[in-house]
Design a protein around this motif. Structure first.
Motif, short mmCIF file in Angstrom:
data_model
loop_
_atom_site.label_atom_id
_atom_site.label_comp_id
_atom_site.label_asym_id
_atom_site.label_seq_id
_atom_site.Cartn_x
_atom_site.Cartn_y
_atom_site.Cartn_z
N ARG A 122 -6.16 8.47 7.33
CA ARG A 122 -7.11 8.10 6.27
C ARG A 122 -7.58 6.66 6.44
NH1 ARG A 122 -7.92 10.12 1.10
NH2 ARG A 122 -9.82 9.19 0.25
N LEU A 123 -6.70 5.76 6.85
CA LEU A 123 -7.09 4.37 7.05
C LEU A 123 -8.02 4.21 8.25
CD1 LEU A 123 -3.65 2.68 6.33
CD2 LEU A 123 -5.72 2.40 4.99
N ARG A 124 -7.76 4.97 9.33
CA ARG A 124 -8.66 4.87 10.48
C ARG A 124 -10.04 5.40 10.14
NH1 ARG A 124 -4.06 6.73 13.39
NH2 ARG A 124 -4.93 8.83 13.35
N ARG A 125 -10.09 6.40 9.30
CA ARG A 125 -11.38 6.97 8.92
C ARG A 125 -12.20 5.96 8.10
NH1 ARG A 125 -10.83 12.23 5.48
NH2 ARG A 125 -9.54 12.72 7.32
N LEU A 126 -11.54 5.18 7.27
CA LEU A 126 -12.25 4.21 6.45
C LEU A 126 -12.51 2.92 7.19
CD1 LEU A 126 -10.37 4.75 3.06
CD2 LEU A 126 -12.65 5.54 3.66
N ARG A 159 -1.38 14.06 -1.32
CA ARG A 159 -2.58 14.80 -1.67
C ARG A 159 -3.79 13.87 -1.68
NH1 ARG A 159 -1.20 19.62 -4.29
NH2 ARG A 159 0.69 20.41 -3.25
N HIS A 160 -4.94 14.49 -1.79
CA HIS A 160 -6.18 13.70 -1.81
C HIS A 160 -6.21 12.75 -3.02
CE1 HIS A 160 -10.36 12.72 -1.00
NE2 HIS A 160 -10.62 12.95 -2.29
N ALA A 161 -5.67 13.20 -4.17
CA ALA A 161 -5.67 12.35 -5.36
C ALA A 161 -4.75 11.15 -5.21
CB ALA A 161 -5.25 13.17 -6.58
N ASP A 162 -3.73 11.25 -4.36
CA ASP A 162 -2.81 10.13 -4.16
C ASP A 162 -3.43 9.02 -3.33
OD1 ASP A 162 -1.05 11.79 -5.48
OD2 ASP A 162 -0.19 12.56 -3.61
N LEU A 163 -4.41 9.37 -2.51
CA LEU A 163 -4.97 8.43 -1.56
C LEU A 163 -6.34 7.91 -1.99
CD1 LEU A 163 -4.08 10.38 1.71
CD2 LEU A 163 -2.70 8.71 0.47
N PRO A 190 2.89 6.86 8.22
CA PRO A 190 2.84 8.33 8.29
C PRO A 190 1.43 8.83 8.63
CG PRO A 190 4.16 7.65 6.43
CD PRO A 190 3.61 6.40 7.02
N ARG A 191 1.37 10.03 9.22
CA ARG A 191 0.12 10.50 9.82
C ARG A 191 -1.00 10.58 8.80
NH1 ARG A 191 0.35 16.30 12.51
NH2 ARG A 191 0.76 16.77 10.29
N GLN A 192 -0.72 11.05 7.60
CA GLN A 192 -1.77 11.17 6.61
C GLN A 192 -2.36 9.81 6.24
OE1 GLN A 192 0.72 13.73 3.86
NE2 GLN A 192 -1.32 14.61 3.50
N LEU A 193 -1.50 8.82 6.04
CA LEU A 193 -1.98 7.49 5.68
C LEU A 193 -2.72 6.84 6.85
CD1 LEU A 193 1.08 6.09 3.68
CD2 LEU A 193 -1.06 6.96 2.77
N LEU A 196 0.83 -1.21 0.00
CA LEU A 196 0.00 0.00 0.00
C LEU A 196 0.86 1.25 0.00
CD1 LEU A 196 -2.71 1.53 0.34
CD2 LEU A 196 -2.41 1.23 2.82
N VAL A 197 1.87 1.30 0.86
CA VAL A 197 2.72 2.49 0.95
C VAL A 197 3.46 2.73 -0.36
CG1 VAL A 197 4.67 3.51 2.19
CG2 VAL A 197 2.94 2.22 3.44
#
Length: 299
Positions: A295-299, A248-252, A289-292, A222-223
């Motif tokens: 985002r994973l916890r949110r989903l 960015r949002h498009a990367d994730l 990393p914090r962004q990843l 994934l990373v």
């Protein structure tokens, strides 16, 4: 008196005849006792046709017409056929035959002299050196010797995940979102075949080590995937063409497909160790990393 040298069409024996003598209808070979038809063609005598000798028929050629020094041609003194160059090369390259010591009985090789551990060692060496064709060959032979040995399945599961097999067969494919839930479960079950077999035949300690390794590889895929998409995005800009670690949002966008594939790892897709694997993936994503991680916890 002119002598003509002839040969028997049956056995190849050589003899001489007087050409001035009257022509006879048949001639009987003094070597093989078979009859042949005699014909005259342009002052030459030829033997035509092969006629079996009849019982009680006497030879029509006088014994004096046959030279006493003519050898008798048979299977023992017939000249050997010339050998080709390929025959000599094959004979030279042939491995020497083992010499059996005198007084010892001849031994017949059995399967016990070539234990199954030899194939497992060869398969392990091929897996470590990433020689995949040799690994597949040795792995099949090792499984044929002992189908319940977990080592070949462990090596195959590791090699598959090191090459990004989970991402390439599930969530990273362009058609993953088009599959039905049953099709997604079947795809996951096919992908985790070697992992399930290894978990089924392994001990408790080996199962834990294998789950930890496979979970790390799945998170690493994934990373690497989202990082590669971010690097491609940066290369399109005039400035800041190198990726600085800010997604960015498009990367994730494809993280949703990743979480969807992880959520479908259940007892149907992975009967052995599905709960362990999901927990290991959750623990590994928590230290990303914090962004990843957010985002994973949110989903």
């Amino acid at each position: 008196m002119a002598q003509i040298d002839l040969s028997c069409p049956h056995c190849g024996g050589h003899f001489s005849l007087d050409s001035s003598r009257p022509l006879q209808a048949y001639w009987t070979c003094p070597y093989c006792n078979n009859r042949s038809l005699m014909q005259r063609d342009n002052e030459q005598i030829r033997l035509r046709g092969i006629i079996a000798n009849r019982a009680g028929q006497e030879n029509t050629i006088e014994p004096a017409a046959v030279p006493p020094e003519s050898p008798v041609i048979n299977e023992e003194n017939r000249p050997a056929k010339p050998r080709s160059l390929s025959d000599f090369i094959a004979e030279t390259n042939a491995p020497p035959e083992p010499v059996q010591p005198a007084g010892e009985p001849e031994t017949i090789p059995s399967e016990q002299e070539s234990p199954a551990d030899d194939y497992f060692e060869l398969a392990k060496a091929a897996a470590q050196e990433r020689r995949l064709p040799a690994f597949n060959s040795y792995c099949r032979q090792a499984i044929d010797k002992n189908p319940e040995d977990p080592r070949p399945y462990v090596w195959r599961a590791r090699l598959t995940e090191e090459a990004g097999g989970f991402a390439r067969s599930t969530w990273a494919t362009p058609t993953w979102y088009l599959l039905t839930p049953k099709q997604k479960t079947a795809t996951l079950a096919q992908h985790f075949y070697a992992f399930n077999a290894a978990m089924q035949f392994s001990s408790r300690e080996d199962q834990k080590a294998l789950v930890e390794e496979i979970g790390r590889h799945i998170v690493r895929q994934l990373v690497e995937h989202v990082t590669e998409r971010a690097e491609i995005r940066c290369q399109r800009h005039w400035f800041k063409k190198t990726f600085q670690g800010r997604y960015r949002h498009a990367d994730l966008n494809e993280i949703g497909d990743f979480t969807d594939a992880i959520s479908r790892i259940d007892e149907q897709a992975c009967p052995f160790g599905s709960l362990w694997l999901r927990r290991e993936i959750a623990d590994d994503t928590a230290v990303l990393p914090r962004q990843l991680a957010r985002r994973l916890r949110r989903l």
